[in-house]
Write a protein that holds these residues in place. Structure first.
Motif, PDB file in Angstrom:
ATOM      1  N   LEU A 268       0.832  -1.204   0.000  1.00 60.21           N
ATOM      2  CA  LEU A 268       0.000   0.000   0.000  1.00 60.21           C
ATOM      3  C   LEU A 268       0.867   1.255   0.000  1.00 60.21           C
ATOM      4  O   LEU A 268       0.594   2.217  -0.735  1.00 60.21           O
ATOM      5  CB  LEU A 268      -0.917  -0.004   1.225  1.00 60.21           C
ATOM      6  CG  LEU A 268      -2.065  -1.028   1.208  1.00 60.21           C
ATOM      7  CD1 LEU A 268      -2.761  -1.065   2.552  1.00 60.21           C
ATOM      8  CD2 LEU A 268      -3.060  -0.701   0.106  1.00 60.21           C
ATOM      9  N   ALA A 269       1.917   1.253   0.815  1.00 58.09           N
ATOM     10  CA  ALA A 269       2.819   2.410   0.860  1.00 58.09           C
ATOM     11  C   ALA A 269       3.502   2.625  -0.489  1.00 58.09           C
ATOM     12  O   ALA A 269       3.623   3.760  -0.976  1.00 58.09           O
ATOM     13  CB  ALA A 269       3.855   2.213   1.959  1.00 58.09           C
ATOM     14  N   LEU A 270       3.925   1.543  -1.113  1.00 54.84           N
ATOM     15  CA  LEU A 270       4.596   1.656  -2.413  1.00 54.84           C
ATOM     16  C   LEU A 270       3.634   2.131  -3.503  1.00 54.84           C
ATOM     17  O   LEU A 270       4.033   2.897  -4.391  1.00 54.84           O
ATOM     18  CB  LEU A 270       5.199   0.302  -2.800  1.00 54.84           C
ATOM     19  CG  LEU A 270       6.438  -0.128  -2.007  1.00 54.84           C
ATOM     20  CD1 LEU A 270       6.823  -1.549  -2.347  1.00 54.84           C
ATOM     21  CD2 LEU A 270       7.605   0.810  -2.285  1.00 54.84           C
ATOM     22  N   GLU A 271       2.381   1.687  -3.430  1.00 58.28           N
ATOM     23  CA  GLU A 271       1.405   2.135  -4.422  1.00 58.28           C
ATOM     24  C   GLU A 271       1.160   3.640  -4.299  1.00 58.28           C
ATOM     25  O   GLU A 271       0.969   4.333  -5.306  1.00 58.28           O
ATOM     26  CB  GLU A 271       0.098   1.361  -4.255  1.00 58.28           C
ATOM     27  CG  GLU A 271       0.159  -0.081  -4.733  1.00 58.28           C
ATOM     28  CD  GLU A 271       0.498  -0.186  -6.213  1.00 58.28           C
ATOM     29  OE1 GLU A 271      -0.169   0.474  -7.028  1.00 58.28           O
ATOM     30  OE2 GLU A 271       1.444  -0.913  -6.554  1.00 58.28           O
ATOM     31  N   ALA A 272       1.140   4.155  -3.064  1.00 58.25           N
ATOM     32  CA  ALA A 272       0.969   5.601  -2.873  1.00 58.25           C
ATOM     33  C   ALA A 272       2.153   6.365  -3.481  1.00 58.25           C
ATOM     34  O   ALA A 272       1.970   7.400  -4.148  1.00 58.25           O
ATOM     35  CB  ALA A 272       0.827   5.929  -1.399  1.00 58.25           C
ATOM     36  N   LEU A 273       3.357   5.852  -3.264  1.00 53.89           N
ATOM     37  CA  LEU A 273       4.531   6.497  -3.856  1.00 53.89           C
ATOM     38  C   LEU A 273       4.514   6.383  -5.384  1.00 53.89           C
ATOM     39  O   LEU A 273       5.000   7.275  -6.090  1.00 53.89           O
ATOM     40  CB  LEU A 273       5.802   5.852  -3.304  1.00 53.89           C
ATOM     41  CG  LEU A 273       6.124   6.168  -1.841  1.00 53.89           C
ATOM     42  CD1 LEU A 273       7.400   5.454  -1.416  1.00 53.89           C
ATOM     43  CD2 LEU A 273       6.276   7.668  -1.627  1.00 53.89           C
ATOM     44  N   LYS A 274       3.953   5.296  -5.887  1.00 46.90           N
ATOM     45  CA  LYS A 274       3.843   5.126  -7.337  1.00 46.90           C
ATOM     46  C   LYS A 274       2.952   6.209  -7.936  1.00 46.90           C
ATOM     47  O   LYS A 274       3.255   6.758  -8.997  1.00 46.90           O
ATOM     48  CB  LYS A 274       3.273   3.737  -7.639  1.00 46.90           C
ATOM     49  CG  LYS A 274       3.124   3.432  -9.109  1.00 46.90           C
ATOM     50  CD  LYS A 274       2.556   2.034  -9.308  1.00 46.90           C
ATOM     51  CE  LYS A 274       2.308   1.743 -10.785  1.00 46.90           C
ATOM     52  NZ  LYS A 274       1.732   0.378 -10.977  1.00 46.90           N
ATOM     53  N   ILE A 275       1.866   6.545  -7.232  1.00 51.91           N
ATOM     54  CA  ILE A 275       0.981   7.619  -7.703  1.00 51.91           C
ATOM     55  C   ILE A 275       1.750   8.936  -7.735  1.00 51.91           C
ATOM     56  O   ILE A 275       1.667   9.707  -8.702  1.00 51.91           O
ATOM     57  CB  ILE A 275      -0.247   7.728  -6.788  1.00 51.91           C
ATOM     58  CG1 ILE A 275      -1.113   6.468  -6.901  1.00 51.91           C
ATOM     59  CG2 ILE A 275      -1.079   8.962  -7.155  1.00 51.91           C
ATOM     60  CD1 ILE A 275      -2.266   6.436  -5.920  1.00 51.91           C
ATOM     61  N   ALA A 276       2.510   9.202  -6.664  1.00 52.69           N
ATOM     62  CA  ALA A 276       3.303  10.438  -6.623  1.00 52.69           C
ATOM     63  C   ALA A 276       4.317  10.476  -7.764  1.00 52.69           C
ATOM     64  O   ALA A 276       4.538  11.533  -8.389  1.00 52.69           O
ATOM     65  CB  ALA A 276       4.011  10.553  -5.277  1.00 52.69           C
ATOM     66  N   ALA A 277       4.926   9.336  -8.069  1.00 50.66           N
ATOM     67  CA  ALA A 277       5.910   9.281  -9.162  1.00 50.66           C
ATOM     68  C   ALA A 277       5.251   9.531 -10.515  1.00 50.66           C
ATOM     69  O   ALA A 277       5.823  10.205 -11.382  1.00 50.66           O
ATOM     70  CB  ALA A 277       6.605   7.913  -9.156  1.00 50.66           C
ATOM     71  N   ILE A 278       4.037   9.014 -10.698  1.00 53.09           N
ATOM     72  CA  ILE A 278       3.314   9.239 -11.958  1.00 53.09           C
ATOM     73  C   ILE A 278       3.019  10.726 -12.133  1.00 53.09           C
ATOM     74  O   ILE A 278       3.195  11.287 -13.228  1.00 53.09           O
ATOM     75  CB  ILE A 278       2.007   8.415 -11.970  1.00 53.09           C
ATOM     76  CG1 ILE A 278       2.330   6.917 -12.047  1.00 53.09           C
ATOM     77  CG2 ILE A 278       1.122   8.830 -13.137  1.00 53.09           C
ATOM     78  CD1 ILE A 278       1.112   6.030 -11.899  1.00 53.09           C
ATOM     79  N   VAL A 279       2.569  11.359 -11.055  1.00 51.33           N
ATOM     80  CA  VAL A 279       2.270  12.794 -11.117  1.00 51.33           C
ATOM     81  C   VAL A 279       3.542  13.584 -11.419  1.00 51.33           C
ATOM     82  O   VAL A 279       3.554  14.499 -12.264  1.00 51.33           O
ATOM     83  CB  VAL A 279       1.640  13.280  -9.801  1.00 51.33           C
ATOM     84  CG1 VAL A 279       1.412  14.786  -9.826  1.00 51.33           C
ATOM     85  CG2 VAL A 279       0.319  12.565  -9.551  1.00 51.33           C
ATOM     86  N   GLN A 280       4.622  13.234 -10.730  1.00 47.00           N
ATOM     87  CA  GLN A 280       5.886  13.944 -10.914  1.00 47.00           C
ATOM     88  C   GLN A 280       6.387  13.812 -12.346  1.00 47.00           C
ATOM     89  O   GLN A 280       6.845  14.792 -12.956  1.00 47.00           O
ATOM     90  CB  GLN A 280       6.924  13.394  -9.929  1.00 47.00           C
ATOM     91  CG  GLN A 280       8.270  14.091  -9.959  1.00 47.00           C
ATOM     92  CD  GLN A 280       8.200  15.500  -9.414  1.00 47.00           C
ATOM     93  OE1 GLN A 280       7.256  15.850  -8.705  1.00 47.00           O
ATOM     94  NE2 GLN A 280       9.197  16.309  -9.728  1.00 47.00           N
ATOM     95  N   GLU A 281       6.291  12.612 -12.891  1.00 45.72           N
ATOM     96  CA  GLU A 281       6.747  12.380 -14.257  1.00 45.72           C
ATOM     97  C   GLU A 281       5.860  13.126 -15.257  1.00 45.72           C
ATOM     98  O   GLU A 281       6.352  13.677 -16.253  1.00 45.72           O
ATOM     99  CB  GLU A 281       6.722  10.876 -14.559  1.00 45.72           C
ATOM    100  CG  GLU A 281       7.235  10.502 -15.935  1.00 45.72           C
ATOM    101  CD  GLU A 281       8.690  10.821 -16.121  1.00 45.72           C
ATOM    102  OE1 GLU A 281       9.114  11.006 -17.282  1.00 45.72           O
ATOM    103  OE2 GLU A 281       9.428  10.901 -15.117  1.00 45.72           O
ATOM    104  N   LYS A 282       4.579  13.147 -14.998  1.00 47.13           N
ATOM    105  CA  LYS A 282       3.650  13.813 -15.909  1.00 47.13           C
ATOM    106  C   LYS A 282       3.853  15.324 -15.922  1.00 47.13           C
ATOM    107  O   LYS A 282       3.796  15.967 -16.981  1.00 47.13           O
ATOM    108  CB  LYS A 282       2.211  13.479 -15.493  1.00 47.13           C
ATOM    109  CG  LYS A 282       1.147  14.086 -16.380  1.00 47.13           C
ATOM    110  CD  LYS A 282      -0.245  13.683 -15.913  1.00 47.13           C
ATOM    111  CE  LYS A 282      -1.320  14.310 -16.787  1.00 47.13           C
ATOM    112  NZ  LYS A 282      -2.680  13.929 -16.331  1.00 47.13           N
TER     113      LYS A 282
END
Length: 561
Positions: A268-282
């Motif tokens: 769950l923690a990694l999935e939250a960071l994955k969302i942040a990474a997607i936003v950052q990359e976008k």
């Protein structure tokens, strides 16, 4: 044959018993060829018997037809003829045992229309009075698993609206087994579109919760591991497309209900960071108010979730990863908070059983130190604010390997402090000012760096000297020191003394004669010193430092002979 021995109007004595033996012992292929006659005999020749007795015979016949299906033109007629009598059976145990067999017959030979009718009839026979009956539960389990095993995708399974009411009737281990089967089908076959479908996601979440709730502290290791792997695969499969806020809200719901498995908490923690990474990359670092708020929410989610992780090393890694993500987004205060939380978690080992292995902590420290290179220092407490906190924890930590392990832990910190002393840091984060910009021309900071470096190297050298059977330790410290500290700046004599002491320790640990891998490494070290000396003597302002390197290389070469 039995069929010829009982012409129309005649009857074989003990027909039910004879048919039972025939259906149990004859080859399935032979029974399939005579299926019409066998159905007629069960209906007519055993007419004096109860409906339950005939249903039992239908069950035996059904097992043969599953193995060897009858001719295609007779399949539906056989099903209709059998089921209009089986459905009248009042004995629940007999009815459900036959149903569990003919579900296999239907899923193999017919389409969804016939399967829906059969599942609907099964559901109607489950009354509140018999629902908890063990035989009924076992039959329902077999029916559900049979349907699941013959579906190609999760969406095909959900299209059978009559199945879920049956699944809801299951209790105990049967319900968990069926939930596992459905969740495995979702993991194996769900398309990208299905992973975004609210109905599919909601259903799969309910299944994951059922699997999760079946595990407690009394469950075995393998059971907990398998449940964790299945639920984590489900979480990684889910996607809300561009609706990232909805995805984060989904993770919040998961955190409320999926709390018993450490692997799931980490996922769950990694999935939250994955969302942040997607936003950052976008956004390429150019955030709007909305996107920056979403990244902050993801970081906050990690901040709350990570302390619940029982695996201490994984907890440290998650906090470090969250801090790196916050730093990349320019959220300095959030990054600093997570780094401080990681240092606190490092120091919060209460008993020996909770100590992670030294190697794992050494790896974490190396990653942490490399991250701190790009982290700006505190405006009031200076660039070593976090480094000093980390150093205090390393010094107080009860290392399993004693002073040797502690000395290995000092290596990345030595490299970090030497890096801070450079006029320009080797790397930085976009839009984040590093310590070379903030404190680069501050003489007080330079003095602080020299003092810290002298203190750390002193403790590291003392540990290396005391560990005479560990030449790898002294060699590691020597190479780190020479690669990051310049002998020609600051207290150059002290730097040469430290390097020479570490070299002697390597030699003495090897019994005075260095050979094998240590000798090859030392020869590379000598070559490095020679090249550094040659480069510095040819550069204005660094001649003295170059001579120190060359002199050190000469002494090392003589000692190796």
């Amino acid at each position: 044959s039995l069929c010829k021995a009982a012409p129309d109007g005649g009857r074989v004595a003990g027909s039910a018993m004879v048919l039972q033996h025939v259906l149990k012992n004859f080859e399935a292929e032979h029974l399939s060829e005579l299926v019409v006659d066998l159905v007629r005999m069960i209906n007519e020749e055993v007419a004096a018997s109860s409906i339950e007795a005939r249903a039992h015979l239908y069950g035996l016949l059904g097992k043969a037809l599953v193995v060897a299906p009858p001719p295609e033109d007779k399949r539906l007629a056989v099903l209709n003829e059998v089921w209009k009598r089986v459905t009248a059976c009042t004995d629940a145990a007999v009815y459900f045992s036959v149903a569990s067999v003919f579900v296999q017959y239907v899923v193999r030979l017919f389409g969804d229309k016939e399967l829906r009718l059969l599942l609907g009839d099964v559901a109607r026979h489950v009354t509140s009075a018999i629902r908890a009956d063990e035989a009924v539960q076992e039959a329902l389990r077999k029916v559900a698993l049979t349907v699941i095993q013959h579906r190609q995708s999760f969406s095909d399974l959900l299209a059978l609206q009559q199945l879920m009411p049956l699944v809801d009737l299951l209790q105990g281990k049967g319900a968990v087994e069926v939930s596992r089967g459905m969740l495995e089908l979702f993991q194996r076959s769900a398309s990208e579109q299905e992973c975004r479908d609210p109905v599919a996601v909601h259903t799969a979440f309910g299944l994951a919760k059922s699997v999760h709730d079946s595990v407690d502290h009394a469950s075995g290791f393998e059971e907990r591991r398998d449940a964790g792997v299945l639920i984590c695969s489900f979480l990684r499969k889910i996607s809300f497309g561009s609706e990232l806020e909805s995805h984060l809200n989904f993770l919040v719901d998961c955190r409320r209900f999926l709390v018993n498995l450490d692997d799931v908490t980490q996922a769950l923690a990694l999935e939250a960071l994955k969302i942040a990474a997607i936003v950052q990359e976008k956004m390429k670092g150019r955030h709007t108010r909305r996107t920056l708020s979403l990244v902050k929410a993801c970081i906050s989610y990690l901040h709350v979730t990570a302390p619940s992780v029982q695996d201490r090393v994984r907890q440290l890694q998650l906090l470090l990863l969250g801090g790196q993500m916050a730093l990349r987004a320019g959220l300095i205060s959030q990054a600093e908070s997570l780094f401080k939380q990681a240092i606190t978690a490092f120091s919060d080992f209460k008993d020996a059983s909770s100590f992670p292995a030294d190697d794992a902590l050494h790896s974490f420290l190396a990653s942490f130190a490399s991250t701190l290179v790009a982290v700006p220092g505190h405006p009031e407490h200076g660039p070593l604010y976090l480094v000093n906190g980390l150093l205090n924890v390393v010094q107080r930590h009860p290392w399993q390997g004693g002073e040797v392990a502690k000395a290995f832990a000092y290596a990345p910190l030595i490299a970090l402090i030497c890096t801070y002393a450079q006029p320009k840091l080797p790397y930085s984060v976009a839009a984040v000012e590093g310590n070379d910009v903030l404190f680069g021309k501050d003489d007080a900071v330079a003095e602080q760096l020299n003092t810290s470096l002298a203190s750390i190297t002193k403790e590291a050298v003392e540990a290396a000297v005391s560990a005479k059977s560990q030449p790898a330790l002294a060699l590691r410290l020597l190479n780190v020191f020479l690669a990051t500290a310049e002998l020609g700046t600051g207290e150059s004599t002290r730097g040469v003394a430290v390097a020479w002491q570490l070299f002697k320790t390597v030699r003495e640990s090897a019994g005075g004669r260095v050979g094998g891998a240590e000798r090859k490494e030392l020869e590379k070290t000598v070559l490095y010193c020679e090249r550094m000396g040659e480069r510095m003597t040819g550069s204005r302002g660094h001649v003295q430092g170059g001579r120190l390197y060359l002199e050190l290389a000469k002494r090392m070469t003589a000692a190796l002979k």
